[in-house]
Design an enzyme around this catalytic site. Structure first.
Site, mmCIF file in Angstrom:
data_model
loop_
_atom_site.group_PDB
_atom_site.id
_atom_site.type_symbol
_atom_site.label_atom_id
_atom_site.label_comp_id
_atom_site.label_asym_id
_atom_site.label_seq_id
_atom_site.Cartn_x
_atom_site.Cartn_y
_atom_site.Cartn_z
ATOM 1 N N LYS A 1 0.844 -1.215 0.000
ATOM 2 C CA LYS A 1 0.000 0.000 0.000
ATOM 3 C C LYS A 1 0.873 1.257 0.000
ATOM 4 C CE LYS A 1 -0.314 -0.260 5.065
ATOM 5 N NZ LYS A 1 -1.153 -0.652 6.213
ATOM 6 N N ARG B 1 -10.360 0.241 15.087
ATOM 7 C CA ARG B 1 -10.062 1.053 13.916
ATOM 8 C C ARG B 1 -10.935 0.559 12.771
ATOM 9 N NH1 ARG B 1 -4.144 1.309 11.012
ATOM 10 N NH2 ARG B 1 -4.759 -0.829 10.531
ATOM 11 N N TYR C 1 16.293 29.966 8.031
ATOM 12 C CA TYR C 1 15.090 30.658 8.501
ATOM 13 C C TYR C 1 15.064 30.756 10.026
ATOM 14 C CZ TYR C 1 12.707 30.393 3.951
ATOM 15 O OH TYR C 1 12.344 30.548 2.647
ATOM 16 N N MET D 1 12.265 24.187 2.515
ATOM 17 C CA MET D 1 11.516 23.334 1.581
ATOM 18 C C MET D 1 12.426 22.535 0.651
ATOM 19 S SD MET D 1 8.643 24.370 -1.246
ATOM 20 C CE MET D 1 7.668 25.304 -0.089
HETATM 21 C C1 LIG Z 1 -0.321 -1.558 6.932
HETATM 22 C C2 LIG Z 1 -0.848 -2.828 7.463
HETATM 23 C C3 LIG Z 1 -0.010 -3.964 7.572
HETATM 24 C C4 LIG Z 1 1.495 -3.875 7.397
HETATM 25 O O1 LIG Z 1 2.035 -3.372 8.621
HETATM 26 P P1 LIG Z 1 3.593 -3.194 8.883
HETATM 27 O O2 LIG Z 1 3.676 -2.759 10.298
HETATM 28 O O3 LIG Z 1 4.064 -2.140 7.942
HETATM 29 O O4 LIG Z 1 4.263 -4.490 8.630
HETATM 30 C C5 LIG Z 1 -0.596 -5.176 7.917
HETATM 31 N N1 LIG Z 1 -1.920 -5.263 8.182
HETATM 32 C C6 LIG Z 1 -2.746 -4.184 8.134
HETATM 33 C C7 LIG Z 1 -4.184 -4.358 8.469
HETATM 34 C C8 LIG Z 1 -2.235 -2.938 7.782
HETATM 35 O O5 LIG Z 1 -3.052 -1.874 7.757
#
Ligand SMILES: *Cc1c(COP(=O)(O)O)cnc(C)c1O
Length: 365
Positions: free
Chosen positions: A44, A143, A261, A309
């Site tokens: 992802k 969640r 800055y 930046m």
């Molecule tokens: C993002 C995610 C993972 C991967 O988690 P990592 O800590 O990056 O290995 C696995 N399961 C779910 C549900 C996630 O949202």
């Protein structure tokens, strides 16, 4: 501007050298750590910034990975197209599951949804009865996922075919946290409702915890990409990304002179500052101002003043080998691991990785 000029222009900014063999070595290490399970790849968010297409292709081709997880169906459709040559029949799971408007994407790209609610279960079972799906039970994270008390109803829903039963640990970053065992035990109990489904609980942290967390399918993400899933470093994981940028100006300053800055760095003795072509627009958090380091010709130099930046000042006063204009400064890599850099910047490793800017030229080794 002709093609050559365009390429030269890109190299005047930051770049990331991405070691795909280290990525695959991390996959193989995670696979060996949970030998009884199938290791999926979580790709992802553009493979946490590394690049979804090259990462997924390398995992499929070199390590034989056949199961992937993304967050959104749109990511799944892109991944399906990317894997057409190397793994056309890979299983692609979508964590967020379907909505009435995305059901067509699931069908066209042959995606498997993770069902997180009674509404999603209804949409899926009605649109595609008996087509396999994953079911996400909430075991305490609050969640995504279905409450444990509702699982029986979902299972009994006509048209449901649950091939993977999963949950997610809230406190994997701290292996000794009591919540991990509590979630695992709740998961074990609930999974009895789904005797034919494969079970999946472990993300990266769970894979590196004991075998009671492994089950049938593991879902590592961050560890593939070279960062620790724990709130401390984890040296079993190989560095995948080396983030570099060129020094574009060097100046000597006097005691009392400031840098950047808001004049947050003031020299107390004669100092030499290298200005590097990278900034928060490329993913170096402002929180790293005056705290994070870069490696310049093998030595560490600290960020002097505030991260801008597109520019960062490095204090190179005490380097044994003074750099010159055009030399590279490395902000991440084998000698500055993601965990260290993230801690110095006041963010976690996930944020640092996924925050890597679109302007950073990804170069695959
Ligand atoms: C993002 C995610 C993972 C991967 O988690 P990592 O800590 O990056 O290995 C696995 N399961 C779910 C549900 C996630 O949202």
């Amino acid at each position: 501007m002709n093609k050559k000029d365009a390429k030269d222009a890109v190299t005047s900014g930051p770049w990331a050298e991405i070691d795909l063999s280290a990525l695959c070595a991390n996959y193989d290490m995670l696979s060996a750590a949970a030998p009884a399970a199938e290791t999926a790849g979580v790709v992802k968010c553009n493979a946490y910034g590394v690049g979804m297409e090259p990462a997924a292709k390398a995992l499929a081709k070199r390590s034989g990975c056949q199961t992937f997880f993304v967050a959104y169906p749109e990511e799944g459709a892109i991944l399906r197209a990317a894997l057409a040559g190397d793994a056309p029949d890979a299983d692609i799971f979508v964590f967020h599951g379907p909505s009435p408007t995305t059901l067509g994407v699931f069908r066209d790209a042959r995606l498997t949804p993770v069902i997180n609610s009674a509404e999603q279960a209804g949409w899926w079972a009605q649109a595609f009865p008996s087509i396999p799906c994953a079911l996400h039970a909430d075991t305490g994270m609050n969640r995504l996922g279905l409450g444990l008390e509702t699982l029986g109803d979902i299972n009994a829903l006509s048209g449901m075919n649950v091939s993977v039963f999963m949950s997610h640990l809230a406190c994997g970053a701290e292996p000794d946290h009591e919540m991990n065992a509590r979630q695992r035990d709740a998961f074990a109990e609930a999974s009895a409702l789904f005797p034919d489904a494969r079970k999946s609980l472990a993300a990266s942290a769970g894979v590196l915890m004991d075998a009671s967390y492994h089950y049938d399918v593991t879902r590592p993400g961050i560890a593939l990409y070279g960062a620790s899933p724990f709130s401390e470093d984890e040296r079993r994981i190989k560095s995948v990304i080396t983030l570099k940028a060129p020094i574009i100006q060097i100046r000597d300053i006097n005691p009392g002179d400031s840098v950047g800055y808001n004049a947050t760095f003031t020299a107390t003795k004669p100092a030499r500052i290298a200005t590097v072509s990278i900034g928060y627009g490329d993913g170096i958090p402002v929180g790293g101002s005056g705290r994070a380091c870069a490696i310049v010709n093998g030595e560490r130099a600290q960020i002097a003043g505030r991260v801008s930046m597109d520019l960062i000042g490095l204090d190179i006063t005490s380097l044994a080998e003074p750099p010159k204009i055009g030399d590279a400064a490395a902000f991440l890599g084998p000698d500055i691991r993601i965990f260290e850099a993230a801690s110095a910047c006041g963010v976690n490793s996930y944020e640092l990785l996924t925050g890597l800017g679109g302007r950073v030229d990804r170069r695959y080794l």
